[in-house]
Design a protein around this motif. Structure first.
Motif, PDB file in Angstrom:
ATOM      1  N   ALA A  64       0.838  -1.203   0.000  1.00 27.10           N
ATOM      2  CA  ALA A  64       0.000   0.000   0.000  1.00 27.10           C
ATOM      3  C   ALA A  64       0.873   1.253   0.000  1.00 27.10           C
ATOM      4  O   ALA A  64       0.713   2.140  -0.853  1.00 27.10           O
ATOM      5  CB  ALA A  64      -0.938  -0.022   1.206  1.00 27.10           C
ATOM      6  N   ASP A  84       9.252   3.309   7.530  1.00 29.38           N
ATOM      7  CA  ASP A  84       8.756   1.984   7.920  1.00 29.38           C
ATOM      8  C   ASP A  84       9.460   1.537   9.189  1.00 29.38           C
ATOM      9  O   ASP A  84      10.666   1.730   9.354  1.00 29.38           O
ATOM     10  CB  ASP A  84       8.969   0.957   6.806  1.00 29.38           C
ATOM     11  CG  ASP A  84       8.135  -0.292   7.048  1.00 29.38           C
ATOM     12  OD1 ASP A  84       7.105  -0.443   6.377  1.00 29.38           O
ATOM     13  OD2 ASP A  84       8.493  -1.107   7.936  1.00 29.38           O
ATOM     14  N   ALA A  85       8.680   0.880  10.061  1.00 29.06           N
ATOM     15  CA  ALA A  85       9.235   0.453  11.341  1.00 29.06           C
ATOM     16  C   ALA A  85      10.172  -0.745  11.196  1.00 29.06           C
ATOM     17  O   ALA A  85      11.072  -0.942  12.016  1.00 29.06           O
ATOM     18  CB  ALA A  85       8.090   0.090  12.285  1.00 29.06           C
ATOM     19  N   LEU A  92       4.292  -7.173   4.924  1.00 28.69           N
ATOM     20  CA  LEU A  92       3.983  -8.604   4.974  1.00 28.69           C
ATOM     21  C   LEU A  92       4.483  -9.339   3.737  1.00 28.69           C
ATOM     22  O   LEU A  92       4.601 -10.557   3.741  1.00 28.69           O
ATOM     23  CB  LEU A  92       2.471  -8.799   5.089  1.00 28.69           C
ATOM     24  CG  LEU A  92       1.860  -8.398   6.421  1.00 28.69           C
ATOM     25  CD1 LEU A  92       0.355  -8.626   6.398  1.00 28.69           C
ATOM     26  CD2 LEU A  92       2.504  -9.192   7.556  1.00 28.69           C
ATOM     27  N   HIS A 111       3.189 -15.535  -1.696  1.00 31.66           N
ATOM     28  CA  HIS A 111       2.018 -14.725  -2.005  1.00 31.66           C
ATOM     29  C   HIS A 111       1.578 -14.969  -3.439  1.00 31.66           C
ATOM     30  O   HIS A 111       2.356 -14.759  -4.374  1.00 31.66           O
ATOM     31  CB  HIS A 111       2.345 -13.238  -1.842  1.00 31.66           C
ATOM     32  CG  HIS A 111       2.563 -12.839  -0.414  1.00 31.66           C
ATOM     33  ND1 HIS A 111       3.576 -13.340   0.356  1.00 31.66           N
ATOM     34  CD2 HIS A 111       1.881 -11.988   0.388  1.00 31.66           C
ATOM     35  CE1 HIS A 111       3.503 -12.817   1.570  1.00 31.66           C
ATOM     36  NE2 HIS A 111       2.490 -12.001   1.620  1.00 31.66           N
ATOM     37  N   GLY A 112       0.315 -15.386  -3.576  1.00 40.40           N
ATOM     38  CA  GLY A 112      -0.217 -15.624  -4.915  1.00 40.40           C
ATOM     39  C   GLY A 112      -0.707 -14.336  -5.554  1.00 40.40           C
ATOM     40  O   GLY A 112      -1.163 -13.411  -4.879  1.00 40.40           O
ATOM     41  N   TYR A 117      -5.805  -9.556 -10.327  1.00 44.70           N
ATOM     42  CA  TYR A 117      -4.981  -8.538  -9.660  1.00 44.70           C
ATOM     43  C   TYR A 117      -4.528  -7.530 -10.718  1.00 44.70           C
ATOM     44  O   TYR A 117      -3.345  -7.392 -11.025  1.00 44.70           O
ATOM     45  CB  TYR A 117      -3.768  -9.188  -8.995  1.00 44.70           C
ATOM     46  CG  TYR A 117      -4.012  -9.794  -7.629  1.00 44.70           C
ATOM     47  CD1 TYR A 117      -5.280 -10.174  -7.223  1.00 44.70           C
ATOM     48  CD2 TYR A 117      -2.963  -9.987  -6.737  1.00 44.70           C
ATOM     49  CE1 TYR A 117      -5.489 -10.733  -5.964  1.00 44.70           C
ATOM     50  CE2 TYR A 117      -3.167 -10.541  -5.481  1.00 44.70           C
ATOM     51  CZ  TYR A 117      -4.429 -10.912  -5.108  1.00 44.70           C
ATOM     52  OH  TYR A 117      -4.628 -11.463  -3.866  1.00 44.70           O
ATOM     53  N   VAL A 320       6.912   5.062  13.690  1.00 48.27           N
ATOM     54  CA  VAL A 320       6.160   6.292  13.951  1.00 48.27           C
ATOM     55  C   VAL A 320       5.345   6.111  15.228  1.00 48.27           C
ATOM     56  O   VAL A 320       4.708   5.074  15.439  1.00 48.27           O
ATOM     57  CB  VAL A 320       5.257   6.618  12.740  1.00 48.27           C
ATOM     58  CG1 VAL A 320       4.261   7.706  13.070  1.00 48.27           C
ATOM     59  CG2 VAL A 320       6.126   7.025  11.553  1.00 48.27           C
ATOM     60  N   ASP A 522      -5.030  -3.252   3.053  1.00 45.88           N
ATOM     61  CA  ASP A 522      -5.969  -4.286   2.600  1.00 45.88           C
ATOM     62  C   ASP A 522      -7.218  -4.404   3.467  1.00 45.88           C
ATOM     63  O   ASP A 522      -8.063  -5.251   3.233  1.00 45.88           O
ATOM     64  CB  ASP A 522      -5.255  -5.646   2.508  1.00 45.88           C
ATOM     65  CG  ASP A 522      -4.746  -6.141   3.846  1.00 45.88           C
ATOM     66  OD1 ASP A 522      -5.018  -5.489   4.883  1.00 45.88           O
ATOM     67  OD2 ASP A 522      -4.073  -7.186   3.861  1.00 45.88           O
ATOM     68  N   THR A 534      -3.233  -8.254  -1.556  1.00 44.51           N
ATOM     69  CA  THR A 534      -2.239  -7.435  -2.250  1.00 44.51           C
ATOM     70  C   THR A 534      -2.917  -6.427  -3.176  1.00 44.51           C
ATOM     71  O   THR A 534      -2.593  -5.229  -3.174  1.00 44.51           O
ATOM     72  CB  THR A 534      -1.308  -8.347  -3.090  1.00 44.51           C
ATOM     73  OG1 THR A 534      -0.652  -9.249  -2.207  1.00 44.51           O
ATOM     74  CG2 THR A 534      -0.291  -7.538  -3.867  1.00 44.51           C
TER      75      THR A 534
HETATM   76  C1  LIG Z   1       1.783 -15.739   5.264  1.00 44.66           C
HETATM   77  C2  LIG Z   1       1.035 -14.762   4.401  1.00 44.66           C
HETATM   78  C3  LIG Z   1       0.546 -15.165   3.164  1.00 44.66           C
HETATM   79  C4  LIG Z   1      -0.151 -14.278   2.372  1.00 44.66           C
HETATM   80  N1  LIG Z   1      -0.577 -14.703   1.147  1.00 44.66           N
HETATM   81  C5  LIG Z   1      -1.105 -13.814   0.294  1.00 44.66           C
HETATM   82  C6  LIG Z   1      -1.398 -14.200  -1.045  1.00 44.66           C
HETATM   83  O1  LIG Z   1      -1.187 -15.348  -1.431  1.00 44.66           O
HETATM   84  N2  LIG Z   1      -1.900 -13.262  -1.882  1.00 44.66           N
HETATM   85  C7  LIG Z   1      -2.156 -11.988  -1.464  1.00 44.66           C
HETATM   86  O2  LIG Z   1      -2.608 -11.175  -2.271  1.00 44.66           O
HETATM   87  N3  LIG Z   1      -1.907 -11.606  -0.203  1.00 44.66           N
HETATM   88  C8  LIG Z   1      -1.388 -12.481   0.681  1.00 44.66           C
HETATM   89  N4  LIG Z   1      -1.102 -12.094   1.962  1.00 44.66           N
HETATM   90  C9  LIG Z   1      -1.576 -10.770   2.412  1.00 44.66           C
HETATM   91  C10 LIG Z   1      -0.684  -9.647   1.891  1.00 44.66           C
HETATM   92  O3  LIG Z   1       0.615  -9.883   2.342  1.00 44.66           O
HETATM   93  C11 LIG Z   1      -1.221  -8.335   2.439  1.00 44.66           C
HETATM   94  O4  LIG Z   1      -2.557  -8.153   2.022  1.00 44.66           O
HETATM   95  C12 LIG Z   1      -0.428  -7.146   1.946  1.00 44.66           C
HETATM   96  O5  LIG Z   1       0.952  -7.385   2.034  1.00 44.66           O
HETATM   97  C13 LIG Z   1      -0.822  -5.931   2.768  1.00 44.66           C
HETATM   98  O6  LIG Z   1      -0.020  -4.848   2.396  1.00 44.66           O
HETATM   99  P1  LIG Z   1      -0.103  -3.483   3.190  1.00 44.66           P
HETATM  100  O7  LIG Z   1       0.838  -2.567   2.554  1.00 44.66           O
HETATM  101  O8  LIG Z   1      -1.530  -3.066   3.318  1.00 44.66           O
HETATM  102  O9  LIG Z   1       0.348  -3.809   4.694  1.00 44.66           O
HETATM  103  P2  LIG Z   1       1.688  -4.424   5.254  1.00 44.66           P
HETATM  104  O10 LIG Z   1       2.357  -5.290   4.284  1.00 44.66           O
HETATM  105  O11 LIG Z   1       1.312  -5.000   6.588  1.00 44.66           O
HETATM  106  O12 LIG Z   1       2.637  -3.156   5.480  1.00 44.66           O
HETATM  107  C14 LIG Z   1       2.481  -2.314   6.577  1.00 44.66           C
HETATM  108  C15 LIG Z   1       3.837  -1.731   6.919  1.00 44.66           C
HETATM  109  O13 LIG Z   1       3.648  -0.780   7.967  1.00 44.66           O
HETATM  110  C16 LIG Z   1       4.782  -0.826   8.811  1.00 44.66           C
HETATM  111  N5  LIG Z   1       4.402  -0.264  10.093  1.00 44.66           N
HETATM  112  C17 LIG Z   1       3.531  -0.739  11.014  1.00 44.66           C
HETATM  113  N6  LIG Z   1       3.473   0.091  12.084  1.00 44.66           N
HETATM  114  C18 LIG Z   1       4.319   1.111  11.822  1.00 44.66           C
HETATM  115  C19 LIG Z   1       4.693   2.275  12.539  1.00 44.66           C
HETATM  116  N7  LIG Z   1       4.178   2.591  13.735  1.00 44.66           N
HETATM  117  N8  LIG Z   1       5.611   3.104  11.984  1.00 44.66           N
HETATM  118  C20 LIG Z   1       6.156   2.831  10.757  1.00 44.66           C
HETATM  119  N9  LIG Z   1       5.821   1.726  10.047  1.00 44.66           N
HETATM  120  C21 LIG Z   1       4.922   0.891  10.575  1.00 44.66           C
HETATM  121  C22 LIG Z   1       5.137  -2.305   8.881  1.00 44.66           C
HETATM  122  O14 LIG Z   1       6.491  -2.476   9.249  1.00 44.66           O
HETATM  123  C23 LIG Z   1       4.835  -2.750   7.457  1.00 44.66           C
HETATM  124  O15 LIG Z   1       5.994  -2.717   6.659  1.00 44.66           O
HETATM  125  C24 LIG Z   1      -0.410 -12.952   2.809  1.00 44.66           C
HETATM  126  C25 LIG Z   1       0.084 -12.547   4.046  1.00 44.66           C
HETATM  127  C26 LIG Z   1       0.804 -13.430   4.828  1.00 44.66           C
HETATM  128  C27 LIG Z   1       1.352 -12.950   6.157  1.00 44.66           C
END
Ligand SMILES: Cc1cc2nc3c(=O)[nH]c(=O)nc-3n(C[C@H](O)[C@H](O)[C@H](O)COP(=O)(O)OP(=O)(O)OC[C@H]3O[C@@H](n4cnc5c(N)ncnc54)[C@H](O)[C@@H]3O)c2cc1C
Length: 592
Positions: A64, A84-85, A92, A111-112, A117, A320, A522, A534
């Motif tokens: 995101a 990022d922390a 993820l 991750h699929g 997508y 943060v 997400d 994703t």
């Molecule tokens: C095991 C596993 C399998 C998965 N399989 C799939 C799949 O097959 N297909 C699919 O589409 N999705 C899959 N997902 C889900 C997918 O990973 C997530 O939907 C997606 O990565 C979410 O992205 P995001 O950017 O919203 O959040 P995140 O990836 O959670 O990113 C959030 C970021 O914020 C940072 N953060 C948090 N708090 C703070 C703070 N206070 N200060 C600074 N930074 C901070 C974190 O360090 C992190 O880097 C899977 C997830 C897991 C764990």
């Protein structure tokens, strides 16, 4: 405050400090001042025009946050600081880490990338990593506690003869049928079900759900709220789904898609998830995988492009802790330790729901109307990713039961330790042959796995993973002798994945809080785009960027969003009927 302004001034002057300015700016930089809103304004002397860059701080560097940075940074009048922390950016999806001993690629689960997508794939194309970043579409084997249930074939692949799908399961007649059958009949009729597990009557019982599927509108908030306080299990059972179909097909899919168990999953989430991942269009269930770690294959080139060529600075290890409004149109972002602050014109929170919940406790700016529900309904699912490396010549007993696919999706209850835990098995040598050419590599990802995350010893976790694989694939045992393991790498992602429990839709805020504060990720409200995981993170990132571009009148951002696929004709017809039914009878949802 005074010292903070001073720090900002220093930061703007010193390239080594936290505020990054594109290198070409320095050649023409003559003067720097603080404007009335504490933002840094830079003046270029070449045309003596006041070019005040809009400074955006993005908190969170997963799909995101990176998508916001990507969209906005096409406008050279925007300056971005992404914090990022984690030790590396990637969230993820992973930061491209290596295992300590063998220095082999590891990540928090595979991750699929599903066929629909659309925005994610478009992003990969813009980065320039396609087609190499993803495998061909790959079938998946589905296993329940009783054994193999089904093989989900690739339904809409034009090139069925690639190496992963070679010898795979769609014979000619079915291939022709797959072209003719509209969704969702293609998935229902072309998946290769084990007749031992599911009778025709069981499969037909899924039809009971059609009225709920047609009644539910995945991009409509009101529809989400109507189905949100019923559990998926209650809805499916009351719709007449037979116990066998529920246990053999529905439960395993719930455990790996929304990653939870039926009683703890909102019916809205289950309907939306099944719609998006399987039913919405031809081949919606077709999935591809990254040919290496997402961190190395996708994020590293992406980050390099943004930081080298555009006004983007990306910093990891920056947790943060607070965000405050300074004066109208100016915000200050505080980071743990060092009394670090970033002044900016806008903040985007891309941190994931549970992290935002924690931050909002002490940060009134982040408390939106939905946050009154966050305490009880905003949760995360714990995942544990286990990667096992063996000698390249060691036996691979999983090859035979996995001959149809390098991916096995397993439901709950396969072992007594896994009553509510689903998992996926990945043959990494087939999915990522170039990365693992010198070792044998197997991955097991557990979902809803708090018990496993609490196990202290990684070796014990690996033991359990191998036991789970052997049981799921009906093998006597796999590599029980720990001397055969070259390395075991376990990643525990506690409360990490958005949990769509009952009443969770109420917790999902929109993308825009007010001018200057935005959310993405997400777990954000699906109004306007029904995507998941994703793709949802990418879409909401781009939606947040669009909102910022409008609020700040930024003309050159790349904010296009590809809509979810249009309704297929059968669904369109069913939806019309469902609306007629809704108008005629006052029942809020079918069956209840
Ligand atoms: C095991 C596993 C399998 C998965 N399989 C799939 C799949 O097959 N297909 C699919 O589409 N999705 C899959 N997902 C889900 C997918 O990973 C997530 O939907 C997606 O990565 C979410 O992205 P995001 O950017 O919203 O959040 P995140 O990836 O959670 O990113 C959030 C970021 O914020 C940072 N953060 C948090 N708090 C703070 C703070 N206070 N200060 C600074 N930074 C901070 C974190 O360090 C992190 O880097 C899977 C997830 C897991 C764990």
């Amino acid at each position: 405050m005074g010292s903070c302004r001073f720090l900002c001034l220093i930061a703007a002057c010193v390239p080594l400090a936290e505020l990054w300015v594109h290198p070409h700016m320095f050649s023409s930089l003559r003067s720097i001042r603080l404007d009335t809103h504490d933002s840094v304004a830079l003046f270029a002397s070449n045309n003596e025009r006041n070019i005040k860059k809009t400074h955006i701080v993005i908190v969170g560097g997963g799909w995101a946050g990176l998508s916001v940075a990507d969209s906005l940074s096409h406008d050279e009048n925007v300056e971005i600081t992404l914090l990022d922390a984690g030790p590396a950016v990637g969230g993820l999806a992973g930061g491209g880490a290596l295992s300590p001993r063998l220095q082999l690629s590891v990540e928090p689960g595979l991750h699929g990338f599903w066929r629909e997508y659309r925005n994610t794939i478009a992003t990969l194309e813009r980065i320039g990593v396609m087609p190499g970043a993803l495998t061909e579409f790959t079938p998946s084997i589905l296993v329940s506690q009783h054994g193999r249930v089904a093989l989900a074939p690739v339904l809409a692949n034009e090139t069925l003869n690639n190496k992963l799908t070679a010898g795979s399961p769609i014979p000619r007649v079915e291939e022709a049928l797959s072209k003719l059958l509209p969704p969702p009949l293609d998935v229902a009729l072309l998946s290769e079900f084990s007749s031992k597990r599911l009778s025709t009557a069981d499969r037909i019982s899924a039809l009971g759900l059609v009225s709920a599927w047609a009644d539910f509108e995945p991009e409509n908030r009101e529809s989400w709220l109507r189905y949100d306080n019923i559990s998926a299990e209650a809805l499916f059972r009351s719709a007449g789904v037979t116990p066998a179909l529920y246990d053999e097909l529905v439960a395993p899919l719930l455990h790996v898609l929304p990653m939870t168990t039926g009683y703890d999953c909102s019916a809205a989430a289950a309907l939306s998830c099944f719609h998006v991942f399987a039913l919405q269009s031809k081949g919606a269930f077709d999935v591809r995988w990254c040919t290496g770690s997402i961190g190395q294959t996708i994020f590293q080139p992406w980050i390099e492009q943004m930081t080298a060529r555009r006004n983007v600075k990306i910093l990891s290890g920056q947790r943060v802790t607070n965000i405050t409004a300074q004066s109208i149109g100016s915000f200050e972002v505080s980071v743990q330790g060092d009394n670090e602050h970033y002044s900016c014109d806008a903040v985007v929170m891309a941190v994931g729901g549970t992290a935002l919940k924690r931050l909002a406790l002490n940060c009134p700016l982040l408390q939106v109307s939905e946050s009154r529900y966050w305490n009880e309904s905003l949760r995360g699912v714990t995942c544990v990713a286990v990667r096992l490396f063996f000698d390249r010549n060691s036996p691979k007993p999983w090859l035979r039961p996995m001959k149809d696919s390098p991916v096995v999706v397993c439901g709950p209850n396969i072992l007594p330790e896994l009553v509510e835990t689903g998992f996926c098995i990945y043959d990494l040598n087939r999915l990522q042959p170039d990365v693992f050419s010198n070792v044998t590599a197997l991955e097991v990802d557990f979902f809803r796995a708090d018990g496993i995350a609490n196990m202290e010893s990684d070796d014990d976790v690996a033991d359990l993973a191998l036991k789970a694989v052997a049981t799921a694939l009906r093998l006597p045992s796999i590599a029980q002798d720990r001397n055969l393991w070259l390395e075991v790498h376990v990643i525990r992602a506690r409360n990490a994945v958005s949990h769509f429990c009952l009443n969770s839709a109420k917790t999902s805020p929109g993308v825009r809080v007010c001018k200057g504060v935005y959310f993405c990720g997400d777990w954000i409200d699906r109004t306007g785009h029904s995507s998941w995981s994703t793709e949802k993170a990418v879409v909401t990132g781009r939606q947040a960027a669009l909102s910022i571009a409008k609020d700040f009148n930024l003309q050159r951002c790349d904010t296009g969003i590809i809509p979810a696929p249009p309704e297929a004709p059968p669904l369109m017809a069913l939806r019309k009927l469902a609306r007629l039914r809704k108008n005629a009878t006052p029942t809020p949802i079918p069956f209840f």
